[in-house]
Design a protein around this motif. Structure first.
Motif, PDB file in Angstrom:
ATOM      1  N   GLY A  50       0.822  -1.223   0.000  1.00 57.86           N
ATOM      2  CA  GLY A  50       0.000   0.000   0.000  1.00 57.86           C
ATOM      3  C   GLY A  50       0.851   1.265   0.000  1.00 57.86           C
ATOM      4  O   GLY A  50       0.316   2.348  -0.204  1.00 57.86           O
ATOM      5  N   PHE A  51       2.147   1.118   0.259  1.00 60.39           N
ATOM      6  CA  PHE A  51       3.067   2.269   0.344  1.00 60.39           C
ATOM      7  C   PHE A  51       2.457   3.353   1.255  1.00 60.39           C
ATOM      8  O   PHE A  51       1.959   3.008   2.315  1.00 60.39           O
ATOM      9  N   ILE A  52       2.507   4.617   0.813  1.00 59.80           N
ATOM     10  CA  ILE A  52       1.977   5.669   1.702  1.00 59.80           C
ATOM     11  C   ILE A  52       0.492   5.926   1.401  1.00 59.80           C
ATOM     12  O   ILE A  52      -0.367   5.824   2.283  1.00 59.80           O
ATOM     13  N   VAL A  53       0.213   6.220   0.138  1.00 61.48           N
ATOM     14  CA  VAL A  53      -1.130   6.726  -0.176  1.00 61.48           C
ATOM     15  C   VAL A  53      -2.209   5.654  -0.002  1.00 61.48           C
ATOM     16  O   VAL A  53      -3.215   5.889   0.667  1.00 61.48           O
ATOM     17  N   ASN A  54      -2.003   4.484  -0.594  1.00 60.06           N
ATOM     18  CA  ASN A  54      -3.077   3.477  -0.489  1.00 60.06           C
ATOM     19  C   ASN A  54      -3.248   2.954   0.929  1.00 60.06           C
ATOM     20  O   ASN A  54      -4.332   2.531   1.315  1.00 60.06           O
ATOM     21  N   ARG A  55      -2.181   2.999   1.701  1.00 63.05           N
ATOM     22  CA  ARG A  55      -2.307   2.574   3.099  1.00 63.05           C
ATOM     23  C   ARG A  55      -3.316   3.448   3.851  1.00 63.05           C
ATOM     24  O   ARG A  55      -4.016   2.987   4.742  1.00 63.05           O
ATOM     25  N   LEU A  56      -3.345   4.726   3.463  1.00 67.62           N
ATOM     26  CA  LEU A  56      -4.276   5.646   4.121  1.00 67.62           C
ATOM     27  C   LEU A  56      -5.588   5.793   3.356  1.00 67.62           C
ATOM     28  O   LEU A  56      -6.663   5.920   3.950  1.00 67.62           O
ATOM     29  N   VAL A 111      -7.113   3.621   1.074  1.00 66.60           N
ATOM     30  CA  VAL A 111      -7.986   2.449   0.920  1.00 66.60           C
ATOM     31  C   VAL A 111      -8.869   2.240   2.164  1.00 66.60           C
ATOM     32  O   VAL A 111     -10.085   2.071   2.030  1.00 66.60           O
ATOM     33  N   PRO A 112      -8.328   2.293   3.405  1.00 64.55           N
ATOM     34  CA  PRO A 112      -9.218   2.169   4.562  1.00 64.55           C
ATOM     35  C   PRO A 112     -10.298   3.261   4.597  1.00 64.55           C
ATOM     36  O   PRO A 112     -11.430   3.012   5.005  1.00 64.55           O
ATOM     37  N   VAL A 171     -11.661   4.716  -9.489  1.00 62.32           N
ATOM     38  CA  VAL A 171     -10.538   3.774  -9.357  1.00 62.32           C
ATOM     39  C   VAL A 171     -10.955   2.396  -9.879  1.00 62.32           C
ATOM     40  O   VAL A 171     -10.159   1.666 -10.471  1.00 62.32           O
ATOM     41  N   GLY A 172     -12.222   2.040  -9.699  1.00 66.10           N
ATOM     42  CA  GLY A 172     -12.722   0.706 -10.073  1.00 66.10           C
ATOM     43  C   GLY A 172     -12.957  -0.117  -8.819  1.00 66.10           C
ATOM     44  O   GLY A 172     -12.061  -0.240  -7.977  1.00 66.10           O
ATOM     45  N   LEU A 173     -14.176  -0.675  -8.700  1.00 64.11           N
ATOM     46  CA  LEU A 173     -14.488  -1.437  -7.489  1.00 64.11           C
ATOM     47  C   LEU A 173     -13.712  -2.743  -7.466  1.00 64.11           C
ATOM     48  O   LEU A 173     -13.292  -3.228  -6.407  1.00 64.11           O
ATOM     49  N   ASP A 174     -13.478  -3.333  -8.647  1.00 63.95           N
ATOM     50  CA  ASP A 174     -12.679  -4.561  -8.730  1.00 63.95           C
ATOM     51  C   ASP A 174     -11.242  -4.288  -8.275  1.00 63.95           C
ATOM     52  O   ASP A 174     -10.659  -5.040  -7.505  1.00 63.95           O
ATOM     53  N   THR A 175     -10.699  -3.163  -8.743  1.00 65.45           N
ATOM     54  CA  THR A 175      -9.321  -2.798  -8.367  1.00 65.45           C
ATOM     55  C   THR A 175      -9.244  -2.539  -6.863  1.00 65.45           C
ATOM     56  O   THR A 175      -8.328  -3.027  -6.191  1.00 65.45           O
ATOM     57  N   THR A 176     -10.218  -1.789  -6.339  1.00 67.29           N
ATOM     58  CA  THR A 176     -10.205  -1.473  -4.906  1.00 67.29           C
ATOM     59  C   THR A 176     -10.302  -2.760  -4.082  1.00 67.29           C
ATOM     60  O   THR A 176      -9.579  -2.920  -3.092  1.00 67.29           O
ATOM     61  N   LYS A 177     -11.174  -3.669  -4.514  1.00 64.86           N
ATOM     62  CA  LYS A 177     -11.338  -4.920  -3.756  1.00 64.86           C
ATOM     63  C   LYS A 177     -10.035  -5.733  -3.805  1.00 64.86           C
ATOM     64  O   LYS A 177      -9.595  -6.276  -2.798  1.00 64.86           O
ATOM     65  N   SER A 178      -9.429  -5.745  -4.974  1.00 66.15           N
ATOM     66  CA  SER A 178      -8.201  -6.540  -5.070  1.00 66.15           C
ATOM     67  C   SER A 178      -7.077  -5.927  -4.208  1.00 66.15           C
ATOM     68  O   SER A 178      -6.343  -6.646  -3.522  1.00 66.15           O
ATOM     69  N   ILE A 179      -6.993  -4.587  -4.172  1.00 66.63           N
ATOM     70  CA  ILE A 179      -5.993  -3.929  -3.310  1.00 66.63           C
ATOM     71  C   ILE A 179      -6.312  -4.241  -1.834  1.00 66.63           C
ATOM     72  O   ILE A 179      -5.435  -4.591  -1.044  1.00 66.63           O
ATOM     73  N   ALA A 180      -7.598  -4.121  -1.476  1.00 67.71           N
ATOM     74  CA  ALA A 180      -8.008  -4.362  -0.082  1.00 67.71           C
ATOM     75  C   ALA A 180      -7.672  -5.798   0.319  1.00 67.71           C
ATOM     76  O   ALA A 180      -7.147  -6.037   1.420  1.00 67.71           O
ATOM     77  N   ASP A 181      -7.961  -6.750  -0.568  1.00 71.92           N
ATOM     78  CA  ASP A 181      -7.689  -8.166  -0.249  1.00 71.92           C
ATOM     79  C   ASP A 181      -6.194  -8.396  -0.010  1.00 71.92           C
ATOM     80  O   ASP A 181      -5.812  -9.097   0.929  1.00 71.92           O
ATOM     81  N   ILE A 182      -5.370  -7.788  -0.850  1.00 74.86           N
ATOM     82  CA  ILE A 182      -3.917  -7.960  -0.699  1.00 74.86           C
ATOM     83  C   ILE A 182      -3.452  -7.328   0.620  1.00 74.86           C
ATOM     84  O   ILE A 182      -2.664  -7.910   1.368  1.00 74.86           O
ATOM     85  N   MET A 183      -3.985  -6.137   0.927  1.00 76.69           N
ATOM     86  CA  MET A 183      -3.576  -5.457   2.163  1.00 76.69           C
ATOM     87  C   MET A 183      -4.077  -6.202   3.391  1.00 76.69           C
ATOM     88  O   MET A 183      -3.380  -6.318   4.396  1.00 76.69           O
ATOM     89  N   PHE A 223      -8.575  -2.941   6.566  1.00 74.25           N
ATOM     90  CA  PHE A 223      -8.268  -3.266   5.170  1.00 74.25           C
ATOM     91  C   PHE A 223      -9.241  -4.298   4.582  1.00 74.25           C
ATOM     92  O   PHE A 223      -9.102  -4.693   3.434  1.00 74.25           O
ATOM     93  N   ALA A 224     -10.195  -4.782   5.387  1.00 69.48           N
ATOM     94  CA  ALA A 224     -11.099  -5.848   4.917  1.00 69.48           C
ATOM     95  C   ALA A 224     -12.194  -5.275   4.019  1.00 69.48           C
ATOM     96  O   ALA A 224     -12.836  -4.276   4.359  1.00 69.48           O
ATOM     97  N   ALA A 225     -12.399  -5.899   2.859  1.00 66.70           N
ATOM     98  CA  ALA A 225     -13.440  -5.430   1.935  1.00 66.70           C
ATOM     99  C   ALA A 225     -14.824  -5.672   2.535  1.00 66.70           C
ATOM    100  O   ALA A 225     -15.146  -6.804   2.905  1.00 66.70           O
ATOM    101  N   PRO A 226     -15.648  -4.626   2.663  1.00 65.80           N
ATOM    102  CA  PRO A 226     -16.987  -4.815   3.223  1.00 65.80           C
ATOM    103  C   PRO A 226     -17.863  -5.655   2.280  1.00 65.80           C
ATOM    104  O   PRO A 226     -17.621  -5.666   1.065  1.00 65.80           O
ATOM    105  N   PRO A 227     -18.897  -6.332   2.836  1.00 62.14           N
ATOM    106  CA  PRO A 227     -19.758  -7.200   2.017  1.00 62.14           C
ATOM    107  C   PRO A 227     -20.327  -6.500   0.780  1.00 62.14           C
ATOM    108  O   PRO A 227     -20.378  -7.093  -0.296  1.00 62.14           O
ATOM    109  N   THR A 228     -20.731  -5.244   0.922  1.00 61.35           N
ATOM    110  CA  THR A 228     -21.318  -4.547  -0.241  1.00 61.35           C
ATOM    111  C   THR A 228     -20.321  -4.498  -1.401  1.00 61.35           C
ATOM    112  O   THR A 228     -20.687  -4.717  -2.559  1.00 61.35           O
ATOM    113  N   LEU A 229     -19.060  -4.241  -1.097  1.00 64.69           N
ATOM    114  CA  LEU A 229     -18.048  -4.170  -2.157  1.00 64.69           C
ATOM    115  C   LEU A 229     -17.892  -5.543  -2.822  1.00 64.69           C
ATOM    116  O   LEU A 229     -17.874  -5.652  -4.054  1.00 64.69           O
ATOM    117  N   ARG A 230     -17.803  -6.578  -2.002  1.00 68.30           N
ATOM    118  CA  ARG A 230     -17.655  -7.941  -2.541  1.00 68.30           C
ATOM    119  C   ARG A 230     -18.791  -8.276  -3.495  1.00 68.30           C
ATOM    120  O   ARG A 230     -18.581  -8.781  -4.587  1.00 68.30           O
TER     121      ARG A 230
END
Ligand code: CAA
Length: 294
Positions: A186-192, A194-195, A235-247, A256-263
Motif C-alpha cells: 500500500g506504500f503511503i497513499v493506499n495505506r491511508l 484504501v481504509p 478507481v474501479g471497485l474490482d481494483t479497490t477490492k483486489s488492493i483491499a484483499d492484498i492489504m 483493510f477488509a473489503a466490506p460485504p457490499t463491495l464484494r
C-alpha cells in the motif's frame, strides 16, 4: 543513470498515461500490449489527450506531433530491448507480472532499471523473479497519471542506490512530486486512502448517510475533489477490492477488509465507471447514485 528510452508494459488506464507523460518529457517511448486491439485503444487515448491539449491551447500542434512521434506501439517484447528504464503497468496479478518479467529480463539490456507500477503487491516479490533484483524499483503513479502530481518511488531491500536515484530523476523530469516509500504493501497513499474508501462503504452500510450525501459531505467538508463513492467508481471497485484483499492478507487488520457490499458489487460485475455501473449509474447524461440494495 542517463535515460534515453523508456519502455512501458501495458497501454491501459495507467500505461497509456505513463507512456504519454514520458514522451512529453522528451524521451523515446516504446509501449507494449498483448494484442492490436488493446494497443490501438491505448494509443488512441493518447492521441485524444494530445488533440485536446492542442484544442485548449496548452500545446502547439507541432509539439503534439513530436510527442506522438516519440511513441512506438508494439506487441513484441524484443522492441523493449534497448530501453534504459522499463515500467510495467499490466494487470494487478502477481502471476502475470512474474511471467512477464521472466521473459523480459533476458531481453532488456544489462544495467537497465526495471520498475513496477503496482499499487499493492510487494515490489520485492517481482524483483526476485529477475536476475537483477538490485536494479528493480517501484514507481507508483496515480490515476490519471497525466494529471496527478505524485509519484511514489519504492525501494526494496535489494534496490541499489543508483536505481533508486534513477527513479527519482525520472519522476522529477516528469514534473512529479516524488516521495520515497519503503516496500510495505500500500506504500503511503493506499495505506491511508484504501481504509478511508472502505470505511465510506461501511458508513453507508450502517446508514450514516446516502451515497450522494456522503460524497457531498466529503467534498464540501474536507475539500476533496471527489467524494469517496465517486472515487471508488473512478478507481474501479474490482481494483479497490483486489488492493483491499492484498492489504488484508498482509496486515490482517479489519480496516483493510473489503466490506460485504463491495464484494457483492464486484461479483455482480458493477466495477464503477469502466463497466457503466458502480455506486453510480453512468448510462444517462449525469451519473445517478444507485442503491446497491444489499
Ligand atoms: N486523463 C488525462 N487528463 C485528464 C483526465 C484523464 N483521465 N481526467 C481529467 N483530465 C484533465 C482534464 O483534461 C483537465 O485538464 P484541462 O483543465 O487542462 O482541460 C483537468 O484534468 C481537470 O479535469 P476536469 O475539469 O474534467 O475535471 P476535474 O476538475 O473534476 O478533475 C480529476 C478531474 C483530476 C480526476 C479530479 O477530479 C481529481 O483529482 N480526482 C481525484 C483523483 C484521485 O484521487 N486519484 C487517485 C486515485 S488512487 C490511485 O490512483 C492509486 C491507486 O493505486 C488505486
Amino acid at each position: 543513470m542517463e535515460i534515453s528510452k523508456v519502455g512501458v508494459l501495458g497501454a491501459g488506464l495507467m500505461g497509456h498515461g505513463i507512456a504519454q507523460i514520458a514522451a512529453q518529457a522528451g524521451w523515446d517511448v516504446v509501449v507494449r500490449e498483448v494484442d492490436q486491439e488493446h494497443l490501438d485503444r491505448g494509443i488512441g487515448r493518447i492521441e485524444k489527450q494530445l488533440a485536446r491539449a492542442v484544442e485548449k491551447g496548452r500545446m502547439e500542434q507541432d509539439d503534439a506531433d513530436a510527442v506522438r512521434g516519440r511513441i512506438q506501439g508494439t506487441l513484441d517484447y524484443g522492441d523493449l530491448g534497448d530501453s534504459d528504464l522499463v515500467v510495467e503497468a499490466i494487470t494487478e496479478d502477481l502471476g502475470m507480472k512474474l511471467d512477464m518479467w521472466r521473459e523480459l529480463d533476458g531481453i532488456v539490456k544489462d544495467g537497465a532499471v526495471l520498475a513496477t507500477n503496482t499499487s499493492s503487491l510487494s515490489v520485492i516479490d517481482q524483483a526476485v523473479a529477475t536476475k537483477r533484483p538490485n536494479r528493480f524499483i517501484g514507481l507508483h503513479f496515480f490515476n490519471p497519471p497525466q494529471v496527478m502530481p505524485l509519484l511514489e518511488v519504492v525501494q526494496t531491500v535489494t534496490t541499489d542506490e543508483e536505481s533508486l536515484k534513477t527513479g527519482f530523476e525520472f519522476g522529477e523530469k516528469l514534473g512529479k512530486l516524488t516521495v520515497h516509500a519503503k516496500d510495505k504493501t500500500g506504500f503511503i497513499v493506499n495505506r491511508l486512502l484504501v481504509p478511508y474508501l472502505l470505511d465510506a462503504i461501511r458508513a453507508y452500510e450502517e446508514g450514516v448517510g446516502s451515497i450522494e450525501q456522503i460524497d457531498a459531505a466529503m467534498k464540501a467538508g474536507a475539500n476533496h475533489p471527489m467524494g469517496p463513492f465517486t472515487l471508488l467508481d473512478f478507481v474501479g471497485l474490482d481494483t479497490t477490492k483486489s488492493i483491499a484483499d492484498i492489504m488484508f492478507d498482509e496486515y490482517r487488520e479489519r480496516r483493510f477488509a473489503a466490506p460485504p457490499t463491495l464484494r457483492k458489487m464486484v461479483s455482480a460485475g458493477f466495477y464503477g465507471r469502466k463497466s457503466g455501473r458502480g455506486f453510480y449509474d453512468y448510462s444517462g447524461e449525469q451519473p445517478q447514485a444507485v442503491d446497491p440494495g444489499l
